[in-house]
Design a protein around this motif. Structure first.
Motif, PDB file in Angstrom:
ATOM      1  N   ALA A 166       0.816  -1.220   0.000  1.00 16.26           N
ATOM      2  CA  ALA A 166       0.000   0.000   0.000  1.00 16.26           C
ATOM      3  C   ALA A 166       0.850   1.269   0.000  1.00 16.26           C
ATOM      4  N   LEU A 167       2.157   1.114  -0.136  1.00 20.43           N
ATOM      5  CA  LEU A 167       3.033   2.264   0.071  1.00 20.43           C
ATOM      6  C   LEU A 167       3.593   2.816  -1.233  1.00 20.43           C
ATOM      7  N   ASP A 168       3.859   4.127  -1.240  1.00 15.25           N
ATOM      8  CA  ASP A 168       4.551   4.690  -2.392  1.00 15.25           C
ATOM      9  C   ASP A 168       5.998   4.193  -2.361  1.00 15.25           C
ATOM     10  N   SER A 169       6.706   4.365  -3.459  1.00 18.28           N
ATOM     11  CA  SER A 169       8.006   3.695  -3.568  1.00 18.28           C
ATOM     12  C   SER A 169       9.006   4.176  -2.523  1.00 18.28           C
ATOM     13  N   GLN A 170       8.928   5.460  -2.167  1.00 20.18           N
ATOM     14  CA  GLN A 170       9.881   5.986  -1.183  1.00 20.18           C
ATOM     15  C   GLN A 170       9.621   5.382   0.209  1.00 20.18           C
ATOM     16  N   THR A 171       8.331   5.338   0.595  1.00 19.60           N
ATOM     17  CA  THR A 171       7.986   4.773   1.899  1.00 19.60           C
ATOM     18  C   THR A 171       8.258   3.266   1.897  1.00 19.60           C
ATOM     19  N   GLY A 172       7.986   2.640   0.746  1.00 19.41           N
ATOM     20  CA  GLY A 172       8.265   1.219   0.612  1.00 19.41           C
ATOM     21  C   GLY A 172       9.726   0.921   0.868  1.00 19.41           C
ATOM     22  N   GLU A 173      10.570   1.764   0.354  1.00 15.93           N
ATOM     23  CA  GLU A 173      12.010   1.580   0.551  1.00 15.93           C
ATOM     24  C   GLU A 173      12.390   1.744   2.025  1.00 15.93           C
ATOM     25  N   LEU A 174      11.728   2.703   2.680  1.00 10.87           N
ATOM     26  CA  LEU A 174      11.980   2.918   4.110  1.00 10.87           C
ATOM     27  C   LEU A 174      11.618   1.661   4.903  1.00 10.87           C
ATOM     28  N   VAL A 175      10.501   1.050   4.532  1.00 15.11           N
ATOM     29  CA  VAL A 175      10.055  -0.166   5.216  1.00 15.11           C
ATOM     30  C   VAL A 175      11.080  -1.292   5.047  1.00 15.11           C
ATOM     31  N   LEU A 176      11.595  -1.425   3.833  1.00 15.94           N
ATOM     32  CA  LEU A 176      12.581  -2.476   3.586  1.00 15.94           C
ATOM     33  C   LEU A 176      13.869  -2.206   4.339  1.00 15.94           C
ATOM     34  N   ARG A 177      14.218  -0.941   4.442  1.00 16.35           N
ATOM     35  CA  ARG A 177      15.404  -0.586   5.219  1.00 16.35           C
ATOM     36  C   ARG A 177      15.235  -0.980   6.685  1.00 16.35           C
ATOM     37  N   VAL A 178      14.029  -0.702   7.233  1.00 11.00           N
ATOM     38  CA  VAL A 178      13.760  -1.046   8.630  1.00 11.00           C
ATOM     39  C   VAL A 178      13.841  -2.564   8.821  1.00 11.00           C
ATOM     40  N   LEU A 179      13.258  -3.277   7.876  1.00  6.17           N
ATOM     41  CA  LEU A 179      13.295  -4.744   7.920  1.00  6.17           C
ATOM     42  C   LEU A 179      14.747  -5.239   7.853  1.00  6.17           C
ATOM     43  N   ARG A 180      15.495  -4.657   6.946  1.00  2.63           N
ATOM     44  CA  ARG A 180      16.902  -5.034   6.761  1.00  2.63           C
ATOM     45  C   ARG A 180      17.690  -4.744   8.050  1.00  2.63           C
ATOM     46  N   ASP A 181      17.452  -3.565   8.639  1.00  2.00           N
ATOM     47  CA  ASP A 181      18.164  -3.188   9.873  1.00  2.00           C
ATOM     48  C   ASP A 181      17.862  -4.187  10.981  1.00  2.00           C
ATOM     49  N   ARG A 182      16.573  -4.567  11.070  1.00  2.00           N
ATOM     50  CA  ARG A 182      16.185  -5.493  12.130  1.00  2.00           C
ATOM     51  C   ARG A 182      16.879  -6.846  11.932  1.00  2.00           C
ATOM     52  N   VAL A 183      16.972  -7.265  10.711  1.00  2.00           N
ATOM     53  CA  VAL A 183      17.646  -8.531  10.413  1.00  2.00           C
ATOM     54  C   VAL A 183      19.147  -8.399  10.681  1.00  2.00           C
ATOM     55  N   ASP A 184      19.723  -7.276  10.276  1.00  2.00           N
ATOM     56  CA  ASP A 184      21.157  -7.080  10.528  1.00  2.00           C
ATOM     57  C   ASP A 184      21.448  -7.065  12.022  1.00  2.00           C
ATOM     58  N   ALA A 185      20.446  -6.664  12.828  1.00  2.00           N
ATOM     59  CA  ALA A 185      20.623  -6.634  14.281  1.00  2.00           C
ATOM     60  C   ALA A 185      20.430  -8.030  14.893  1.00  2.00           C
ATOM     61  N   GLY A 186      20.157  -9.037  14.062  1.00  2.00           N
ATOM     62  CA  GLY A 186      20.132 -10.404  14.575  1.00  2.00           C
ATOM     63  C   GLY A 186      18.862 -11.191  14.382  1.00  2.00           C
ATOM     64  N   ALA A 187      17.801 -10.567  13.863  1.00  2.00           N
ATOM     65  CA  ALA A 187      16.571 -11.323  13.619  1.00  2.00           C
ATOM     66  C   ALA A 187      16.731 -12.148  12.328  1.00  2.00           C
ATOM     67  N   ALA A 188      15.804 -13.082  12.134  1.00  2.00           N
ATOM     68  CA  ALA A 188      15.741 -13.805  10.865  1.00  2.00           C
ATOM     69  C   ALA A 188      14.511 -13.288  10.142  1.00  2.00           C
ATOM     70  N   GLY A 189      14.587 -13.140   8.842  1.00  2.00           N
ATOM     71  CA  GLY A 189      13.450 -12.584   8.098  1.00  2.00           C
ATOM     72  C   GLY A 189      13.078 -13.423   6.900  1.00  2.00           C
ATOM     73  N   LEU A 190      11.770 -13.511   6.655  1.00  2.00           N
ATOM     74  CA  LEU A 190      11.259 -14.203   5.466  1.00  2.00           C
ATOM     75  C   LEU A 190      10.316 -13.224   4.777  1.00  2.00           C
ATOM     76  N   LEU A 191      10.633 -12.900   3.540  1.00  2.00           N
ATOM     77  CA  LEU A 191       9.904 -11.863   2.816  1.00  2.00           C
ATOM     78  C   LEU A 191       9.302 -12.443   1.541  1.00  2.00           C
ATOM     79  N   VAL A 192       7.987 -12.463   1.468  1.00  2.00           N
ATOM     80  CA  VAL A 192       7.329 -12.908   0.241  1.00  2.00           C
ATOM     81  C   VAL A 192       7.072 -11.691  -0.636  1.00  2.00           C
ATOM     82  N   THR A 193       7.521 -11.744  -1.866  1.00  2.00           N
ATOM     83  CA  THR A 193       7.325 -10.596  -2.739  1.00  2.00           C
ATOM     84  C   THR A 193       7.281 -11.024  -4.197  1.00  2.00           C
ATOM     85  N   HIS A 194       6.575 -10.246  -5.019  1.00  2.00           N
ATOM     86  CA  HIS A 194       6.652 -10.499  -6.454  1.00  2.00           C
ATOM     87  C   HIS A 194       7.487  -9.420  -7.123  1.00  2.00           C
ATOM     88  N   GLU A 195       8.007  -8.490  -6.323  1.00  2.00           N
ATOM     89  CA  GLU A 195       8.805  -7.389  -6.871  1.00  2.00           C
ATOM     90  C   GLU A 195      10.287  -7.741  -6.797  1.00  2.00           C
TER      91      GLU A 195
END
Lengths: 238, 195
Positions: A173-202
């Protein structure tokens, strides 16, 4: 230590001749600090895989383990606890409670889990700040745009000590800039030690992952790990 | 890609010698493209021959700076004012390869598509990593622009591959004999590498 593990997981709906095989013998491990993207056409089993990882569905055969515990061996209560404490979900429909403000929505899973209200609110405010929407803390869902609600849902998925973050098209539901921010947050959380599973068609979003798996008809058919060096990809000098 | 015009654009900032030009070029594209110094000097001597740049006296280190001439400036402005003609770009080798793969006996087109898709995804992973690590000069966002161009192009290529697979490849699948089995059990779909 593996956070998420699939061992020969099958998921079949129905039986006999009308059986639909949503997943067929999937093996998968996701370690701390690793973001794995899942790609594949509609009906390839992406959502089934994510639902099984989150304990929202159970395999017909095989095991799904979260932090070494097979989810199908847990009681209803035990499974609810793992879902509340360990796993963070970001789904396409954000499911915010309309009678709670943004900060209350984000704090809710912590409060349900016994964290004091004040501490839960503090953590919630910090999670909203991480995603750049601390100023929306007191708004109710119907006072926010779809994109803002999605960001609140993401803050809720990431609040507290979630070791496994599951995301299903989290930037829908996000514009591309906000979408990128969300992915950055997800990436940061994973880099801090979480495991992430991302389903995407993009494909662009899959680019944020450490590994991309391709599903076809319920099976993993290919995996893309990162290359050793970016120089392999640079344009040749003319 | 015109190195010639790129060097003119960089010299518009002020006189520079070859090594400075190379460093300025690489900073502008965020390290996504490295020039060799020989290319820089060859291009400079052609620009000098065409009177688009002029050589200045050597400095104490024996390096010769160049400056842009009025004629060079006209050429540069012309470059910025003119769109790049799509016909001038190299032919799309991938499109040609897939077209040939479709008509060449014994070639598994789906594997060709999937191999290219994985390569594209890997490229996106690396570009994204470069973007996140802030590979270029943070005060000069021009490198990000170049990097995003590469991301968009790769993304477009993968979308096109998805399209090819969903439309063209489906038509090529061998017709399944009619049986009473339900549709789901009969779906063959394109065969994919490693399946």
């Amino acid at each position: 230590m593996t956070v998420l593990e699939f061992r020969d997981v099958h998921r079949t709906h129905g039986d006999g001749e009308s059986a639909v095989h949503a997943l067929r013998g999937v093996h998968l491990t996701v370690r701390p600090g690793e973001l794995v993207a899942v790609m594949g056409p509609s009906g390839s089993g992406k959502s089934t895989l994510l639902n099984l990882a989150g304990g929202l569905d159970l395999p017909s055969h095989g095991e799904v383990l979260v932090e070494g515990v097979a989810l199908d061996t847990l009681s209803h209560r035990g499974l609810a606890e793992v879902r509340r404490r360990t796993i963070g979900y970001v789904f396409q429909d954000f499911n915010l409670l309309p009678s709670l403000t943004a900060v209350e929505n984000v704090a809710l899973p912590l409060e349900l889990d016994g964290t004091g209200i004040r501490e839960a609110r503090r953590a919630a405010l910090s999670a909203l700040g991480d995603i750049g929407i601390a100023d929306l803390a007191r708004r109710f869902p119907d006072e926010m745009s779809g994109g803002q609600q999605q960001r609140v849902a993401i803050a809720r998925a990431l609040v507290g000590d979630r070791r496994l973050v599951l995301a299903d098209e989290p930037t829908g539901a996000l514009d591309s800039q906000t979408g990128e921010l969300v992915l950055r947050v997800l990436r940061d959380r994973v880099d801090a030690g979480a495991a992430g599973l991302l389903v995407t068609h993009e494909a662009r979003h899959a680019g944020w992952a450490d590994r991309v798996i391709f599903l076809r008809d319920g099976s993993i058919v290919d995996t893309s790990g990162p290359l050793a060096s970016v120089t392999d990809l640079l344009e040749p000098t003319p | 890609m015109s190195i010639r015009n790129s060097l003119l654009a960089l010299l518009e900032r002020g006189p520079m010698h070859g090594y400075q030009l190379r460093a300025a070029f690489e900073a502008s594209v965020g390290g996504t493209w490295s020039l060799n110094i020989g290319q820089v000097y060859t291009t400079l001597s052609r620009l000098e021959r065409d009177e688009l740049v002029a050589a200045l006296p050597e400095n104490d280190e024996g390096q010769r700076p160049y400056e842009i001439t009025a004629r060079g400036r006209t050429e540069l402005n012309q470059w910025f004012a003119t769109p790049i003609d799509r016909a001038d770009r190299p032919r799309d080798e991938l499109a040609i390869k897939l077209a040939l793969a479709m008509t060449t006996p014994g070639v598994d087109l789906a594997s060709v598509v999937q191999t290219q898709r994985v390569a594209g995804i890997r490229a996106l992973q690396e570009y994204t990593r470069l973007k996140v690590s802030g590979g270029g000069d943070p005060d000069d966002p021009s490198w990000l622009l170049v990097l995003e161009a590469m991301i968009f192009q790769t993304e477009a290529e993968i979308r096109w591959l998805d399209f090819c697979e969903a439309t063209i490849l489906r038509k090529r699948t061998v017709p399944v004999p009619k049986t009473d089995a339900p549709v789901a059990a009969r779906q063959t779909g394109p065969k994919v590498a490693g399946a």
